[in-house]
Motif scaffolding. Structure first.
Motif: not given
Length: 367
Positions: A306, A303, A251, A81-82, A323-324, A280-282
């Motif tokens: 998801e 959240r 998140d 993720g991010d 990711l989107q 996983h990070y968002r």
């Protein structure tokens, strides 16, 4: 048969040696941390900023020692993720799903290479952690221990607000970590599913519906309300401390292969085969988080819905989805330097020896 017995004996001996090392490590590192802070009390009076800087360095080293027990047992981390390193110097609240005691150890490990984060972080943990070997360290660092249960809820939220106002910015904290589910997955899943069914909410298996209380208190205390109903920094306290306030919600979703989480006993004894934990990070800008309680509750539920989708995808495929806007998910292996870990472990034992010699000297002088 003989081979199985030999393997079992090997695992047992290794576990005993690891446990002995952990006990010795704690016996020198934790008292040394306390004695260093005691010796630095004059600096706390004269220059509190530098005192808490040094305390943060010692705190990070202690958490690195905990991380080393898992790292050397082969319990590594892959991140998805991010990239949270990009916001490591900003203030953020970190929302994490909770499956077992090993979740805390996993975070202690994967945050080690995120700049100054560990030095400046505050943890919200179940009050039971106060009575562990690490409890005194967390108390001195300024973490908050929250007592679960409906009977304590209102009082605990008041105490949390007072704690944040007293310690968060005076000690230059930046990241605050909490587990909004309010307990381990296995303990809360059935109750959460019954609540979801009663209130026409999604049926979740890999996470539980989060509780709003602590998250709402943190946001209301550390950021200001704007007229458009979103949360953003800018209140009086923030201006006085020259802080931008909370800027992000991170998140964080922890996934274990086959859904089998690590616990603290496994982390210490190392009797489980090497395991890769996936994190996983968002990242969400704080301005996108609604302030009104009902809207915030819905946002927080989303959240964790998801998270359910993320974990379902992980357990089916062995990877998190992209990711989107991306076509392929990219993972990053989190690494620790063995040399650095050896250095801080050596520092702990040398510190223990130094304090012992000091006490021996004063004992002989006095008696």
């Amino acid at each position: 048969m003989a081979e199985s017995v030999a393997r079992a004996v090997c695992v047992l001996l290794r576990a005993l040696l690891r446990f002995a090392f952990m006990v010795a490590n704690n016996a020198v590192a934790i008292p040394s941390y306390m004695l260093y802070l005691l010796a630095l009390q004059p600096l706390r009076v004269l220059d509190s900023a530098h005192f808490w800087y040094l305390e943060g360095v010692l705190f990070k080293w202690l958490l690195a020692m905990v991380a080393s027990w898992g790292w050397w047992a082969g319990y590594t981390v892959v991140e998805w993720g991010d990239d949270v390193k990009a916001v490591s110097e900003d203030e953020a609240v970190v929302l994490v799903n909770h499956q077992a005691t090993g979740d805390v150890c996993t975070l202690m490990m994967c945050l080690q290479d995120k700049g100054t984060v560990v030095r400046h972080m505050m943890w919200l943990m179940d009050h039971i952690f106060k009575y562990t070997n690490f409890g005194i360290v967390s108390l001195l660092h300024g973490d908050f221990f929250i007592r679960q249960g409906r009977a304590h809820r209102d009082q605990q939220l008041v105490l949390l607000k007072e704690h944040l106002e007293k310690y968060y910015r005076s000690r230059n904290r930046k990241w605050i970590v909490l587990f909004p589910e309010g307990g381990f997955l296995r303990k809360r899943r059935e109750t959460s599913q019954a609540f979801a069914k009663k209130n026409n909410l999604p049926f979740l298996k890999h996470v539980t519906l989060p509780r709003l209380g602590a998250t709402e208190v943190i946001l209301k205390t550390l950021v200001a309300q704007q007229e458009n109903g979103t949360i953003a920094s800018g209140n009086t306290v923030i201006k006085e401390s020259k802080s931008k306030g909370l800027q992000w919600v991170i998140d964080t979703t922890i996934a274990y292969p086959k859904g089998e989480p690590l616990d603290i006993q496994t982390w210490i004894l190392g009797y489980r085969q090497p395991t890769v934990t996936h994190v996983h990070y968002r990242i969400f800008p704080i301005k996108d988080v609604p302030a009104e309680p009902e809207a915030l509750t819905h946002w927080l539920y989303q959240r964790f819905i998801e998270k359910e989708d993320l974990l379902t995808h992980f357990y089916e495929t062995g990877a998190f989805p992209p990711l989107q806007g991306q076509t392929k998910a990219v993972s990053r292996a989190m690494t620790l330097s063995n040399l650095w870990l050896v250095c801080i472990q050596s520092f702990a034992f040398l510190s223990g020896g130094m304090w012992y010699c000091i006490f021996q000297y004063f004992y002989h002088c006095l008696f």
